[in-house]
Design a protein around this motif. Structure first.
Motif, PDB file in Angstrom:
ATOM      1  N   TYR A  56       0.857  -1.178   0.000  1.00  0.00           N
ATOM      2  CA  TYR A  56       0.000   0.000   0.000  1.00  0.00           C
ATOM      3  C   TYR A  56       0.893   1.228   0.000  1.00  0.00           C
ATOM      4  CZ  TYR A  56      -3.878  -3.058   1.314  1.00  0.00           C
ATOM      5  OH  TYR A  56      -4.824  -4.051   1.335  1.00  0.00           O
ATOM      6  N   LEU A  57       0.801   2.022  -1.067  1.00  0.00           N
ATOM      7  CA  LEU A  57       1.500   3.305  -1.095  1.00  0.00           C
ATOM      8  C   LEU A  57       0.658   4.302  -0.316  1.00  0.00           C
ATOM      9  CD1 LEU A  57       2.572   3.577  -4.848  1.00  0.00           C
ATOM     10  CD2 LEU A  57       3.907   2.727  -2.905  1.00  0.00           C
ATOM     11  N   ARG A  98       0.354   8.440   1.217  1.00  0.00           N
ATOM     12  CA  ARG A  98       0.813   9.827   1.139  1.00  0.00           C
ATOM     13  C   ARG A  98      -0.134  10.691   1.958  1.00  0.00           C
ATOM     14  NH1 ARG A  98      -1.074  11.858  -4.945  1.00  0.00           N
ATOM     15  NH2 ARG A  98      -3.287  12.076  -4.399  1.00  0.00           N
ATOM     16  N   LEU A 109       5.782  -4.301  -6.882  1.00  0.00           N
ATOM     17  CA  LEU A 109       5.720  -2.842  -7.012  1.00  0.00           C
ATOM     18  C   LEU A 109       6.320  -2.403  -8.350  1.00  0.00           C
ATOM     19  CD1 LEU A 109       4.772  -0.387  -5.396  1.00  0.00           C
ATOM     20  CD2 LEU A 109       7.048  -0.297  -4.360  1.00  0.00           C
ATOM     21  N   ALA A 144      10.448   1.263  -4.153  1.00  0.00           N
ATOM     22  CA  ALA A 144      10.185   1.851  -2.835  1.00  0.00           C
ATOM     23  C   ALA A 144      11.489   2.243  -2.167  1.00  0.00           C
ATOM     24  CB  ALA A 144       9.421   0.876  -1.954  1.00  0.00           C
ATOM     25  N   THR A 166       3.873  -1.229   3.554  1.00  0.00           N
ATOM     26  CA  THR A 166       3.549   0.125   3.119  1.00  0.00           C
ATOM     27  C   THR A 166       4.825   0.800   2.642  1.00  0.00           C
ATOM     28  OG1 THR A 166       3.840   1.012   5.363  1.00  0.00           O
ATOM     29  CG2 THR A 166       1.580   0.429   4.686  1.00  0.00           C
ATOM     30  N   ALA A 167       4.642   1.835   1.852  1.00  0.00           N
ATOM     31  CA  ALA A 167       5.746   2.695   1.437  1.00  0.00           C
ATOM     32  C   ALA A 167       5.220   4.124   1.382  1.00  0.00           C
ATOM     33  CB  ALA A 167       6.290   2.270   0.076  1.00  0.00           C
ATOM     34  N   ARG A 168       5.992   5.055   1.903  1.00  0.00           N
ATOM     35  CA  ARG A 168       5.640   6.474   1.867  1.00  0.00           C
ATOM     36  C   ARG A 168       6.585   7.267   0.963  1.00  0.00           C
ATOM     37  NH1 ARG A 168       1.984   8.516   5.538  1.00  0.00           N
ATOM     38  NH2 ARG A 168       1.156   7.009   7.022  1.00  0.00           N
ATOM     39  N   TRP A 202       9.062   6.688  -2.727  1.00  0.00           N
ATOM     40  CA  TRP A 202       9.418   5.808  -3.832  1.00  0.00           C
ATOM     41  C   TRP A 202      10.007   6.609  -4.969  1.00  0.00           C
ATOM     42  CZ3 TRP A 202       4.557   6.458  -1.794  1.00  0.00           C
ATOM     43  CH2 TRP A 202       3.700   7.321  -2.501  1.00  0.00           C
ATOM     44  N   PRO A 257       3.655   6.455 -10.118  1.00  0.00           N
ATOM     45  CA  PRO A 257       2.804   5.263 -10.284  1.00  0.00           C
ATOM     46  C   PRO A 257       2.069   5.284 -11.625  1.00  0.00           C
ATOM     47  CG  PRO A 257       2.421   6.280  -8.144  1.00  0.00           C
ATOM     48  CD  PRO A 257       3.282   7.218  -8.930  1.00  0.00           C
ATOM     49  N   TRP A 289      -5.975   7.485  -5.817  1.00  0.00           N
ATOM     50  CA  TRP A 289      -5.710   7.750  -4.409  1.00  0.00           C
ATOM     51  C   TRP A 289      -7.025   7.946  -3.667  1.00  0.00           C
ATOM     52  CZ3 TRP A 289      -0.956   7.264  -2.427  1.00  0.00           C
ATOM     53  CH2 TRP A 289       0.131   7.335  -3.292  1.00  0.00           C
TER      54      TRP A 289
END
Length: 160
Positions: free
Chosen positions: A24-25, A27, A72, A80, A107-109, A111, A115, A128
């Motif tokens: 799950y990205l 932001r 990903l 990521a 998760t990644a915040r 990258w 996308p 989003w």
């Protein structure tokens, strides 16, 4: 040496454990924390449902972190910078064959890249959404996962 489990498996079918990794990205948006989700295309499982931006089976010889990074890249063309393990979910699907699933959620915040839909035959949209205003329909076990995102629990179950 035969065990009761071996005997039961012989009469009810083979037991399969299927591992998968999900990413799950996240932001910060105007409406709070947002997550990037994909809308599944004309695929056999949950077509038209919203799901993790990137997810897929762990391949033989691959660990869950490597699978998450690979998915990903394959699905969103991203790398990521901060892939973070969140929790593991054990799922079961009742039916004629015994199938158990173990899902690893990351998760990644941060990258590298923007996308984009890479697998156009499997995904019809990416978008989003605020974590408190998720779309419908959402893959049921992923709705359960998203409800626990950011919590302290590291082990979840679904379908028992």
């Amino acid at each position: 040496m035969s065990t009761q489990h071996d005997t039961d498996a012989g009469t009810t079918g083979l037991f399969a454990l299927v591992p998968a990794s999900y990413v799950y990205l996240l932001r910060e948006g105007e409406r709070g924390t947002e997550v990037l989700l994909q809308q599944r295309g004309p695929v056999p499982y949950m077509a038209g449902h919203w799901a993790a931006g990137a997810a897929g089976h762990v391949e033989p010889g691959e660990d869950a972190f490597a699978a998450a990074a690979r998915e990903l890249s394959e699905e969103l063309d991203l790398v990521a910078d901060d892939l973070t393990f969140e929790f593991t979910m054990q799922r079961t699907q009742h039916g004629p064959a015994i199938e158990e699933r173990v899902d690893y959620f990351f998760t990644a915040r941060s990258w590298s890249g923007t996308p984009r839909i890479v697998e156009t035959a499997k995904c019809t949209a990416i978008e989003w959404f605020p974590l408190d205003a998720l779309p419908s329909p959402l893959v049921p076990h992923e709705a359960h996962a998203l409800a626990h995102l950011g919590g302290e629990q590291r082990y979840l179950t679904f379908g028992f």
